[in-house]
Design an enzyme around this catalytic site. Sequence first.
Site, mmCIF file in Angstrom:
data_model
loop_
_atom_site.group_PDB
_atom_site.id
_atom_site.type_symbol
_atom_site.label_atom_id
_atom_site.label_comp_id
_atom_site.label_asym_id
_atom_site.label_seq_id
_atom_site.Cartn_x
_atom_site.Cartn_y
_atom_site.Cartn_z
ATOM 1 N N GLY A 214 0.817 -1.200 0.000
ATOM 2 C CA GLY A 214 0.000 0.000 0.000
ATOM 3 C C GLY A 214 0.851 1.250 0.000
ATOM 4 N N GLY A 215 0.194 2.395 0.169
ATOM 5 C CA GLY A 215 0.898 3.657 0.144
ATOM 6 C C GLY A 215 1.907 3.799 1.256
ATOM 7 C CG ASP A 329 -1.702 6.806 -4.434
ATOM 8 O OD1 ASP A 329 -1.198 7.186 -5.507
ATOM 9 O OD2 ASP A 329 -1.261 5.848 -3.780
#
Length: 395
Positions: A214-215, A329
Amino acid sequence: MGNFSNHLFAVEFDTFQALVIYGDMYGDINDNHVGIDINTVRSNASKPASYYDNSSKSSHEVVLESGNPIQAWIEYDGAQKIVNVTISPASLPKPSKPLLSLAMDLSPIFKESILKMGSTEADPLDLSKIPSPPRNGTPSPGLGRRGIKIGASSAMVTLALLLCGITISVYMLRRARLAEVLEDWELDVPHRFRYKDLYIATKGFKESQIVGKGGFGSVYKGVLPKTREEVAVKRISHNSKQGVKEFVAEIASLGKLRHRHLVHLQGWCKRNGDLLLVYDYMSNGSLDTFLFQEDKNLDWGQRFRILKEIAAGLLYLHEEWEQVVVHRDVKANNVLLDSNMNARLGDFGLAKLYEHGKNPRTTHVVGTVGYIAPELSLTGKATASSDVFAFGQYY
């Protein structure tokens, strides 16, 4: 069996089902069991905690975490080389049948100085050399009956004390590994998961359970131990710039989001430096694997439907919820597909909230290169329009 040089013998009364330890499969049978451990914390024999009722001639469960007093008998027959473990509620007599029986010669486990005991009426006793019981009234050579009884009793007292110390130490170490200290604000935020449950669900955050990045950290596939529901657990990296305040804001606000094309945030957990988000599990993974891997393909009908579904999700975030949510995002990696290939927008690790009609409060340029709107480099402010730009990049 473990390394015999460890000289470790323990009886565990365990209220935690450890599936892995130090990256290796551990294999506890459940979270309420008794086990015998020889030279390792991996049980050589274990059973769910229960006792045999002499009156009803049946077995009954003992809940170790109930807080009720429980008595235990740990016995070793030096002649037959069998370890017996028996438990029961403190109010009942000793059951006639043990919970656990393990055929094992303990003489190699303990050092000689531990097993030998002396008394004024008997020679020093080595349990490995206890003679077999006499047959047909024939006297046993060597030690007399009284000497054997006194020496064996003394040895068993020492052995029992040693076992208690080892068991308590092992239990406390395992409890400390999963201990949680709650801060005041955590009590006011709903949908909190226990760290213990997420640890079990992800098999101790084993690397083989990772399904994506993930981010801010890794995403693990997990199965909740009580409901058996599949979930995705996002573990925020220790070096993440996303701190506790941002984490709390995310779970408090984004946990209220409800839309069929958004990945539902089920809950959260915080333990020391670990920040965890629990999402619905999407079995078909992310859209990028279908776009960029040759072995996976989408027809034009599926592609168009996915675009419409993500557009609907963005519309909800930008205009239909009580606040404007800027995802910041939007990309193919964050579009997840369920078992029916329905698309949902996920990974709200970068999302920021601001009231309708107000300017965005963030001035940090974040996102993924190639999806970032050009004006962000000048203004540094993400808007709903910058989300739409990113959406168009994979369109």
